[in-house]
Design a protein around this motif. Structure first.
Motif, PDB file in Angstrom:
ATOM      1  N   VAL A   1       0.834  -1.203   0.000  1.00  0.00           N
ATOM      2  CA  VAL A   1       0.000   0.000   0.000  1.00  0.00           C
ATOM      3  C   VAL A   1       0.869   1.253   0.000  1.00  0.00           C
ATOM      4  O   VAL A   1       0.618   2.207  -0.754  1.00  0.00           O
ATOM      5  CB  VAL A   1      -0.947  -0.002   1.216  1.00  0.00           C
ATOM      6  N   VAL A   2       1.915   1.259   0.834  1.00  0.00           N
ATOM      7  CA  VAL A   2       2.798   2.426   0.914  1.00  0.00           C
ATOM      8  C   VAL A   2       3.519   2.641  -0.415  1.00  0.00           C
ATOM      9  O   VAL A   2       3.708   3.786  -0.851  1.00  0.00           O
ATOM     10  CB  VAL A   2       3.810   2.274   2.071  1.00  0.00           C
ATOM     11  N   GLN A   3       3.916   1.561  -1.070  1.00  0.00           N
ATOM     12  CA  GLN A   3       4.545   1.705  -2.390  1.00  0.00           C
ATOM     13  C   GLN A   3       3.628   2.476  -3.347  1.00  0.00           C
ATOM     14  O   GLN A   3       4.077   3.386  -4.060  1.00  0.00           O
ATOM     15  CB  GLN A   3       4.850   0.332  -2.992  1.00  0.00           C
ATOM     16  N   LEU A   4       2.354   2.107  -3.382  1.00  0.00           N
ATOM     17  CA  LEU A   4       1.402   2.766  -4.284  1.00  0.00           C
ATOM     18  C   LEU A   4       1.246   4.244  -3.933  1.00  0.00           C
ATOM     19  O   LEU A   4       1.172   5.100  -4.818  1.00  0.00           O
ATOM     20  CB  LEU A   4       0.053   2.055  -4.219  1.00  0.00           C
ATOM     21  N   VAL A   5       1.205   4.526  -2.635  1.00  0.00           N
ATOM     22  CA  VAL A   5       1.050   5.914  -2.192  1.00  0.00           C
ATOM     23  C   VAL A   5       2.281   6.740  -2.565  1.00  0.00           C
ATOM     24  O   VAL A   5       2.173   7.851  -3.097  1.00  0.00           O
ATOM     25  CB  VAL A   5       0.809   5.979  -0.671  1.00  0.00           C
ATOM     26  N   VAL A   6       3.471   6.178  -2.301  1.00  0.00           N
ATOM     27  CA  VAL A   6       4.715   6.914  -2.554  1.00  0.00           C
ATOM     28  C   VAL A   6       4.936   7.127  -4.041  1.00  0.00           C
ATOM     29  O   VAL A   6       5.334   8.224  -4.471  1.00  0.00           O
ATOM     30  CB  VAL A   6       5.920   6.173  -1.921  1.00  0.00           C
ATOM     31  N   GLU A   7       4.670   6.122  -4.845  1.00  0.00           N
ATOM     32  CA  GLU A   7       4.879   6.304  -6.293  1.00  0.00           C
ATOM     33  C   GLU A   7       3.866   7.285  -6.868  1.00  0.00           C
ATOM     34  O   GLU A   7       4.151   7.971  -7.857  1.00  0.00           O
ATOM     35  CB  GLU A   7       4.821   4.967  -7.026  1.00  0.00           C
ATOM     36  N   ALA A   8       2.702   7.386  -6.249  1.00  0.00           N
ATOM     37  CA  ALA A   8       1.705   8.363  -6.703  1.00  0.00           C
ATOM     38  C   ALA A   8       2.186   9.796  -6.456  1.00  0.00           C
ATOM     39  O   ALA A   8       1.717  10.732  -7.100  1.00  0.00           O
ATOM     40  CB  ALA A   8       0.372   8.131  -5.990  1.00  0.00           C
TER      41      ALA A   8
ATOM     42  N   SER B   1       7.778   3.358 -13.058  1.00  0.00           N
ATOM     43  CA  SER B   1       7.442   2.096 -13.712  1.00  0.00           C
ATOM     44  C   SER B   1       7.901   0.915 -12.865  1.00  0.00           C
ATOM     45  O   SER B   1       9.058   0.858 -12.442  1.00  0.00           O
ATOM     46  CB  SER B   1       8.115   2.025 -15.093  1.00  0.00           C
ATOM     47  N   TRP B   2       7.006  -0.035 -12.632  1.00  0.00           N
ATOM     48  CA  TRP B   2       7.381  -1.246 -11.893  1.00  0.00           C
ATOM     49  C   TRP B   2       8.333  -2.111 -12.712  1.00  0.00           C
ATOM     50  O   TRP B   2       9.033  -2.949 -12.162  1.00  0.00           O
ATOM     51  CB  TRP B   2       6.125  -2.041 -11.518  1.00  0.00           C
TER      52      TRP B   2
ATOM     53  N   LEU C   1      12.040   4.390  -4.649  1.00  0.00           N
ATOM     54  CA  LEU C   1      11.009   5.076  -3.875  1.00  0.00           C
ATOM     55  C   LEU C   1      11.556   5.638  -2.570  1.00  0.00           C
ATOM     56  O   LEU C   1      10.969   6.546  -1.983  1.00  0.00           O
ATOM     57  CB  LEU C   1       9.850   4.115  -3.569  1.00  0.00           C
ATOM     58  N   GLY C   2      12.696   5.108  -2.123  1.00  0.00           N
ATOM     59  CA  GLY C   2      13.270   5.545  -0.861  1.00  0.00           C
ATOM     60  C   GLY C   2      14.460   6.471  -0.987  1.00  0.00           C
ATOM     61  O   GLY C   2      14.995   6.946   0.035  1.00  0.00           O
TER      62      GLY C   2
ATOM     63  N   ALA D   1       8.312   8.041   3.981  1.00  0.00           N
ATOM     64  CA  ALA D   1       7.275   7.035   4.210  1.00  0.00           C
ATOM     65  C   ALA D   1       7.720   5.665   3.706  1.00  0.00           C
ATOM     66  O   ALA D   1       7.479   4.642   4.348  1.00  0.00           O
ATOM     67  CB  ALA D   1       5.974   7.459   3.529  1.00  0.00           C
ATOM     68  N   MET D   2       8.407   5.655   2.552  1.00  0.00           N
ATOM     69  CA  MET D   2       8.854   4.380   1.994  1.00  0.00           C
ATOM     70  C   MET D   2       9.921   3.736   2.857  1.00  0.00           C
ATOM     71  O   MET D   2       9.887   2.526   3.110  1.00  0.00           O
ATOM     72  CB  MET D   2       9.396   4.593   0.571  1.00  0.00           C
ATOM     73  N   ASN D   3      10.870   4.539   3.318  1.00  0.00           N
ATOM     74  CA  ASN D   3      11.938   3.983   4.146  1.00  0.00           C
ATOM     75  C   ASN D   3      11.403   3.483   5.487  1.00  0.00           C
ATOM     76  O   ASN D   3      11.866   2.455   6.010  1.00  0.00           O
ATOM     77  CB  ASN D   3      13.034   5.033   4.348  1.00  0.00           C
ATOM     78  N   ALA D   4      10.426   4.179   6.039  1.00  0.00           N
ATOM     79  CA  ALA D   4       9.794   3.699   7.268  1.00  0.00           C
ATOM     80  C   ALA D   4       9.073   2.380   7.011  1.00  0.00           C
ATOM     81  O   ALA D   4       9.112   1.458   7.833  1.00  0.00           O
ATOM     82  CB  ALA D   4       8.816   4.745   7.792  1.00  0.00           C
TER      83      ALA D   4
END
Length: 213
Positions: free
Chosen positions: A5-12, A19-20, A28-29, A51-54
Motif C-alpha cells: 500500500v505504501v509503495q502505491l502511495v509513494v509512487e503516486a 514504472s514497476w 522510492l526511498g 514514508a517508503m523507508n519507514a
C-alpha cells in the motif's frame, strides 16, 4: 500489506513517471533528486521517500514477528532451524535498506538487498524441505515453486539478464516472493486453526450427545 500500500502511495507522489518494470523498489526511498544508477541511468525523485523507508523497516520487523510466531509450523530439526535463521536475517535486511537509502550509502543498501534476495530466498527454498508432519511441510509444492522462481529471479537480476519484464519486474519477484509466500501461509494457518476449532466443537457436541443418551 502495508508494504504494498505504501509503495502505491509513494509512487503516486512522483512528478515523473514511475514504472514497476524499469524502476527499482529502492528508488522510492532515495532521498535526493538526480540521475541515478550507472548501469541503468534514470531520473529518481521521490518526495515521499521518508514514508517508503519507514515502510521498509516496519516490513522487516513484521516479517521477523511472523517468523517467530509461526515457529511450530516449520516442524523440528536442522532444516527448520536453518530456514528460520536465514529468513530472520533477511527480515533484518529490510530494516537495513530502510535505515540506509541507496543514495545515502549504496554499499550498505546493496548489502541489505543481498540479505533479502540472497539469504532470504535460500531460506524460503530450505523451508520447502520442512518435515512432512509440519504445516509448511505439507504445503511443500507451493513453497518450492515460489522459492525456485525467487532464486531464478535473483540470479537474473544481479546478472542483468532481463527476460522481458524489466529489471524492476525481476527485482520485485526476487524481493517479494517471500511476502507472497507469507500471505499464502498465513491463510493456511488461519484455515488450519479454524478446522481445529471446528473439530473441537464437533467433539464437544458428540460428548454431550453421549452423556444425554
Amino acid at each position: 500489506m502495508q508494504f504494498f500500500v505504501v509503495q502505491l502511495v509513494v509512487e503516486a507522489g512522483w512528478r515523473t513517471p514511475f514504472s514497476w518494470a524499469k524502476n527499482n523498489i529502492s528508488d522510492l526511498g532515495n532521498v535526493g533528486c538526480r540521475i541515478w544508477d550507472d548501469s541503468r541511468p534514470r531520473y529518481v525523485c521521490s518526495p515521499l521517500h521518508g514514508a517508503m523507508n519507514a515502510s521498509f523497516a516496519v516490513h522487516g520487523v513484521l516479517l521477523l514477528a511472523g517468523i517467530l510466531l509461526a515457529g511450530a509450523c516449520w516442524g523440528r530439526g536442522g532444516i527448520s532451524v536453518g530456514s528460520r535463521i536465514l529468513l530472520a536475517v533477511s527480515a533484518g535486511g529490510w530494516v537495513l535498506v530502510g535505515l540506509v537509502p541507496a543514495d545515502v550509502d549504496e554499499n550498505l543498501h546493496v548489502g541489505g538487498a543481498l540479505l533479502i534476495m540472497g539469504l532470504g530466498n535460500l531460506g524460503l527454498l530450505l523451508t520447502g524441505f520442512s518435515s512432512r508432519d509440519s504445516l509448511f511441510g505439507r504445503l511443500r509444492s507451493i513453497t518450492l515453486s515460489m522459492a525456485v522462481a525467487a532464486v531464478l529471479a535473483t540470479w537474473m537480476f544481479f546478472g542483468q539478464h532481463d527476460p522481458g519484464i524489466g529489471m524492476g519486474g525481476l527485482e520485485r519477484i526476487a524481493a517479494c516472493a517471500l511476502d507472497a509466500w507469507s500471505l499464502v501461509m498465513a491463510l493456511a494457518i488461519l484455515r488450519s486453526r479454524r478446522s481445529d476449532n471446528e473439530g473441537e466443537v464437533a467433539s464437544l457436541r458428540s460428548d454431550r450427545a453421549r452423556r444425554v443418551g
